[in-house]
Design an enzyme around this catalytic site. Structure first.
Site, short mmCIF file in Angstrom:
data_model
loop_
_atom_site.label_atom_id
_atom_site.label_comp_id
_atom_site.label_asym_id
_atom_site.label_seq_id
_atom_site.Cartn_x
_atom_site.Cartn_y
_atom_site.Cartn_z
N LYS A 161 -42.17 -11.70 -14.34
CA LYS A 161 -43.30 -11.17 -13.54
C LYS A 161 -42.73 -10.02 -12.72
O LYS A 161 -42.30 -10.18 -11.57
CB LYS A 161 -43.86 -12.28 -12.64
N ASP A 215 -40.05 -15.32 -11.69
CA ASP A 215 -41.18 -14.99 -10.82
C ASP A 215 -40.60 -14.30 -9.57
O ASP A 215 -40.28 -13.12 -9.60
CB ASP A 215 -41.90 -16.31 -10.52
N ARG A 225 -46.57 -28.18 -21.68
CA ARG A 225 -45.30 -27.72 -22.25
C ARG A 225 -45.30 -27.68 -23.78
O ARG A 225 -44.62 -26.88 -24.39
CB ARG A 225 -44.15 -28.63 -21.81
N ASP A 230 -37.06 -19.52 -18.78
CA ASP A 230 -38.38 -19.36 -19.40
C ASP A 230 -39.14 -18.20 -18.76
O ASP A 230 -39.70 -17.35 -19.43
CB ASP A 230 -39.20 -20.66 -19.25
N PHE A 275 -50.43 -16.95 -13.73
CA PHE A 275 -49.81 -18.24 -13.96
C PHE A 275 -50.00 -18.61 -15.43
O PHE A 275 -51.12 -18.65 -15.92
CB PHE A 275 -50.38 -19.31 -13.04
N LYS A 324 -36.77 -27.68 -17.09
CA LYS A 324 -37.22 -28.10 -18.40
C LYS A 324 -37.83 -26.93 -19.16
O LYS A 324 -37.90 -26.93 -20.38
CB LYS A 324 -38.28 -29.21 -18.28
N GLY A 325 -38.35 -25.95 -18.42
CA GLY A 325 -39.20 -24.91 -18.99
C GLY A 325 -38.66 -24.17 -20.19
O GLY A 325 -39.41 -23.74 -21.06
N ASP A 329 -45.06 -25.32 -17.84
CA ASP A 329 -46.01 -26.37 -17.46
C ASP A 329 -46.87 -26.02 -16.26
O ASP A 329 -46.52 -25.15 -15.46
CB ASP A 329 -45.23 -27.64 -17.10
P1 IMP Z 1 -38.91 -18.26 -9.23
O1 IMP Z 1 -37.80 -19.04 -8.62
O2 IMP Z 1 -40.00 -17.92 -8.24
O3 IMP Z 1 -38.41 -16.99 -9.94
O4 IMP Z 1 -39.64 -19.18 -10.30
C1 IMP Z 1 -39.02 -19.48 -11.50
C2 IMP Z 1 -39.40 -20.84 -12.03
O5 IMP Z 1 -40.71 -21.24 -11.60
C3 IMP Z 1 -39.48 -20.81 -13.54
O6 IMP Z 1 -38.26 -21.21 -14.12
C4 IMP Z 1 -40.61 -21.78 -13.85
O7 IMP Z 1 -40.12 -23.09 -13.95
C5 IMP Z 1 -41.51 -21.69 -12.66
N1 IMP Z 1 -42.60 -20.73 -12.91
C6 IMP Z 1 -42.74 -19.48 -12.41
N2 IMP Z 1 -43.85 -18.88 -12.83
C7 IMP Z 1 -44.47 -19.77 -13.62
C8 IMP Z 1 -45.70 -19.74 -14.40
O8 IMP Z 1 -46.46 -18.76 -14.45
N3 IMP Z 1 -45.97 -20.87 -15.10
C9 IMP Z 1 -45.18 -21.98 -15.11
N4 IMP Z 1 -44.03 -22.05 -14.41
C10 IMP Z 1 -43.68 -20.96 -13.69
MG MG Z 2 -38.27 -23.38 -15.01
#
Ligand code: IMP
Ligand code: MG
Length: 176
Positions: free
Chosen positions: A131, A103, A165, A100, A152, A44-45, A159
């Site tokens: 990040k 990470d 959001r 969005d 974060f 959704k982000g 969210d």
């Molecule tokens: P990854 O798979 O660890 O790269 O995380 C990516 C997903 O985690 C993003 O699409 C977000 O939905 C969520 N996410 C990662 N970091 C944050 C944050 O700081 N705030 C909110 N959602 C996050």
């Molecule tokens: Mg996301």
């Protein structure tokens, strides 16, 4: 300050800063103009960011949506859940994935494998936020709005346990 569930968040990126970042990304995506790209919006982000991004492009694009989930509260769970898949034919198409925030990159890696299996012509990755110090994967992110430190953040689609959001700015977790 903003209170969401048990956590407090402080202002991080203003509406003006976000608008400038989005404008700049849309301008850079101008190189894709003749590719007839299919934009894949990751829910959704990304929904608020993506809606501003596609309006800022100076060319028309096709859109589709995928819903993925990897986050558990304020931490990446490492396990990706696909809730809603893409319905469009993506073989031989130029794809632009709109995220969005990236990470660990686990979500991106999952997506990359999933999409490559459908034999697209080319996949571009874009994310409003990255990040950079946490991202461990080798897949290049072609369009990054802004690199941020390992904090974060919420707002503008992002969210904390489904809240925050609709905030028009981006806030970061306040360390007390
Ligand atoms: P990854 O798979 O660890 O790269 O995380 C990516 C997903 O985690 C993003 O699409 C977000 O939905 C969520 N996410 C990662 N970091 C944050 C944050 O700081 N705030 C909110 N959602 C996050
Ligand atoms: Mg996301």
């Amino acid at each position: 300050m903003v209170q969401l569930h048990d956590k407090t968040f402080e202002p991080y990126l203003s509406e003006f800063e976000i608008r400038e970042i989005v404008k700049d990304m849309a301008y850079k995506m101008g190189v894709l103009k003749n590719e007839k790209p299919l934009f894949i919006i990751i829910l959704k982000g990304s929904f608020i960011f993506a809606s501003d991004l596609v309006k800022a492009l100076d060319f028309d694009v096709e859109l589709c949506f995928m819903q993925l989930n990897s986050y558990d509260g304020t931490k990446s769970s490492g396990k990706i859940k696909e809730i809603m898949g893409i319905s469009k034919q993506i073989k031989d198409r130029t794809l632009v994935v709109v995220e969005d925030i990236i990470d660990t990159g686990n979500t991106l890696e999952y997506l990359n494998q999933h999409l490559l299996a459908e034999q697209p012509k080319k996949i571009y990755y874009s994310s409003l936020l990255l990040k950079a110090s946490v991202y461990k994967k080798t897949i290049p992110i072609d369009f990054v709005g802004k690199e941020i430190t390992n904090e974060f953040v919420v707002g503008y689609g992002l969210d904390y346990k489904e809240l925050g959001r609709t905030l028009t700015q981006i806030y970061k977790l306040k360390i007390s």
